[in-house]
Design a protein around this motif. Structure first.
Motif, short mmCIF file in Angstrom:
data_model
loop_
_atom_site.label_atom_id
_atom_site.label_comp_id
_atom_site.label_asym_id
_atom_site.label_seq_id
_atom_site.Cartn_x
_atom_site.Cartn_y
_atom_site.Cartn_z
N ALA A 162 0.77 -1.36 0.00
CA ALA A 162 -0.12 -0.04 0.19
C ALA A 162 0.65 1.23 0.07
N GLU A 163 1.96 1.12 0.66
CA GLU A 163 2.80 2.28 0.69
C GLU A 163 3.43 2.45 -0.79
N GLN A 164 3.52 1.91 -1.48
CA GLN A 164 3.95 2.06 -2.99
C GLN A 164 2.90 2.54 -3.84
N ILE A 165 1.89 2.88 -3.32
CA ILE A 165 0.55 3.46 -4.08
C ILE A 165 0.49 4.92 -3.83
N ALA A 166 0.49 5.72 -4.70
CA ALA A 166 0.74 7.28 -4.54
C ALA A 166 -0.21 8.00 -5.69
N PHE A 167 -1.02 8.89 -5.34
CA PHE A 167 -1.45 9.94 -6.37
C PHE A 167 -0.85 11.35 -6.60
N GLU A 168 -0.58 11.81 -7.41
CA GLU A 168 -0.25 13.30 -7.51
C GLU A 168 -1.22 14.05 -8.51
N GLU A 169 -1.40 15.36 -8.18
CA GLU A 169 -2.14 16.16 -9.20
C GLU A 169 -1.50 16.83 -10.01
N VAL A 170 -1.64 16.33 -11.50
CA VAL A 170 -1.05 17.12 -12.52
C VAL A 170 -1.54 18.39 -12.85
N THR A 171 -2.88 18.42 -13.00
CA THR A 171 -3.84 19.52 -13.18
C THR A 171 -5.20 19.30 -12.61
N THR A 172 -6.05 20.28 -12.60
CA THR A 172 -7.46 20.05 -12.13
C THR A 172 -8.28 18.78 -12.81
N ASP A 173 -7.71 18.54 -14.11
CA ASP A 173 -8.42 17.45 -14.66
C ASP A 173 -7.47 16.09 -14.78
N TRP A 174 -6.35 16.05 -14.48
CA TRP A 174 -5.46 15.02 -14.64
C TRP A 174 -4.43 14.61 -13.40
N VAL A 175 -4.31 13.23 -13.10
CA VAL A 175 -3.75 12.98 -11.79
C VAL A 175 -2.63 12.03 -12.40
#
Length: 72
Positions: A9-22
């Motif tokens: 689970a620690e290897q899963i991450a999200f980052e915001e690219v723009t308001t429409d893309w992650v």
């Protein structure tokens, strides 16, 4: 031929690219998805977890009903 990879689970991450893309990071792999796909992923994950839980409950119920020693 593709091989399966196990991740924690620690290897899963999200980052915001723009308001429409992650960006979805799974281990050393990185995927860019739109927010609608992220919502879809969340709903599919919830539905699959619900399926697993109901199957687990059903198996537990069957094991109890089929045993000679009734505990309920």
């Amino acid at each position: 031929m593709k091989t399966s990879k196990f991740i924690e689970a620690e290897q899963i991450a999200f980052e915001e690219v723009t308001t429409d893309w992650v960006t979805l990071k799974l281990g050393d792999e990185k995927f860019v998805i739109d927010v609608d796909t992220l919502y879809d992923l969340a709903f599919r994950s919830a539905a699959f977890l619900s399926y697993l839980e109901s199957r687990e409950e059903q198996q537990a119920s069957c094991a109890c009903e089929n045993s000679e020693l009734k505990v309920h």
